[in-house]
Design an enzyme around this catalytic site. Sequence first.
Site, PDB file in Angstrom:
ATOM      1  N   LYS A  43      37.557  45.927  43.632  1.00 33.75           N
ATOM      2  CA  LYS A  43      37.370  45.991  42.176  1.00 33.75           C
ATOM      3  C   LYS A  43      36.037  46.612  41.794  1.00 33.75           C
ATOM      4  CE  LYS A  43      39.443  41.463  42.178  1.00 33.75           C
ATOM      5  NZ  LYS A  43      39.243  40.076  41.740  1.00 33.75           N
ATOM      6  N   PRO A  81      40.161  43.128  34.903  1.00 31.90           N
ATOM      7  CA  PRO A  81      40.450  44.286  35.752  1.00 31.90           C
ATOM      8  C   PRO A  81      40.531  43.911  37.227  1.00 31.90           C
ATOM      9  CG  PRO A  81      38.562  44.681  34.293  1.00 31.90           C
ATOM     10  CD  PRO A  81      38.873  43.219  34.250  1.00 31.90           C
ATOM     11  N   GLU A  82      41.662  44.178  37.837  1.00 35.36           N
ATOM     12  CA  GLU A  82      41.820  44.044  39.283  1.00 35.36           C
ATOM     13  C   GLU A  82      42.012  45.458  39.837  1.00 35.36           C
ATOM     14  OE1 GLU A  82      44.570  40.869  40.324  1.00 35.36           O
ATOM     15  OE2 GLU A  82      44.116  39.831  38.473  1.00 35.36           O
ATOM     16  N   ARG A  96      41.285  27.428  40.062  1.00 30.73           N
ATOM     17  CA  ARG A  96      41.969  28.628  39.593  1.00 30.73           C
ATOM     18  C   ARG A  96      43.427  28.275  39.331  1.00 30.73           C
ATOM     19  NH1 ARG A  96      37.550  29.826  38.960  1.00 30.73           N
ATOM     20  NH2 ARG A  96      36.381  31.570  39.815  1.00 30.73           N
ATOM     21  N   ARG A 140      32.034  38.792  28.013  1.00 33.40           N
ATOM     22  CA  ARG A 140      31.665  37.545  28.690  1.00 33.40           C
ATOM     23  C   ARG A 140      30.556  37.696  29.716  1.00 33.40           C
ATOM     24  NH1 ARG A 140      37.466  34.566  29.643  1.00 33.40           N
ATOM     25  NH2 ARG A 140      38.307  35.131  27.648  1.00 33.40           N
TER      26      ARG A 140
END
Length: 267
Positions: A53, A2-3, A256, A106
């Site tokens: 967020k 989710p952003e 990343r 997670r």
Amino acid sequence: MPELPEVEWVRRQLEPLVVSRRVVAGWGHDSPKFAQAPAAVGAEITGVARRGKYLLIGLDDARELIVHLGMTGRLRPRPEPSETDRYVRAWWRLDDGMILELRDVRRFGRVAVVEAGDHRSLPTLAALGPEPWDPSLDGDGFWRRLRSSRSRIKSQLLSQRPIAGVGNIYADEGLWRAEVHPALRSLTRRQASRLLEGVRDALEVGLANGGTTLRDYRTPDGNQGRNQSALRAYGRAGAPCERCGTLLQSRVYDARTATFCPTCQHR
DNA sequence: GGCTGGCCCTGTACGC
DNA sequence: TGCGTACAGGGCCAGC
């Protein structure tokens, strides 16, 4: 993962379900990331806001329940706690009987209950940059914010400091739109201005499409987003760039993955 | 003080 | 079929 667009959809769907409801019971997983969840018990929910967020759930006792969904977090209303679901990390029972459940496979999400506005325990939230559509943020101001660091431009976006709410997906998308290479360490004013517009555009498209569902993201009503088919860069390594036809490349910068067009986004 | 990289965490994909 | 390994990544923090 989710952003901003995904969290905004969660906020919109959550608000009518929980505002003016009192929290009558709560539970949090032993992990310090979720253990504060029961601290909201007894308070009435006054509103559901979003910063970047982070979901900021206002409580009537001058506190806030802060929820970050991490990568796999999902908030959903349930009639009862799902006792057999080992991935439920927190839940709150409201005075109408509804259970608001946080499921996070997670455990990258986080729950905190703080004095309203006191975000010292959440450094990223405390140092969060302006919202993308903050009218006081223009290309020149964005350029000055970026100029204060020599980190790679993509790492800066992910740090949340120049602008709030951008994660890996919308960073790749914004950089592609702006034709800016993710590994650059400084931008011209013109590049910064283009990047701000690119990020805004990517986020607007994501919002209009109900968010991006790659694996876990769901809105509280259980629906998936539709933005995954609108992605131009993220997750498309090896596919042709929609602008010039060059095959998109994937590289790891600062641990990343970045996907970009080596021609349009020339270094 | 700023930057870098490791860690947390677990499902999925892939190779053997 | 089953096992081992690599990978995904947001935020935090130690070390440089």
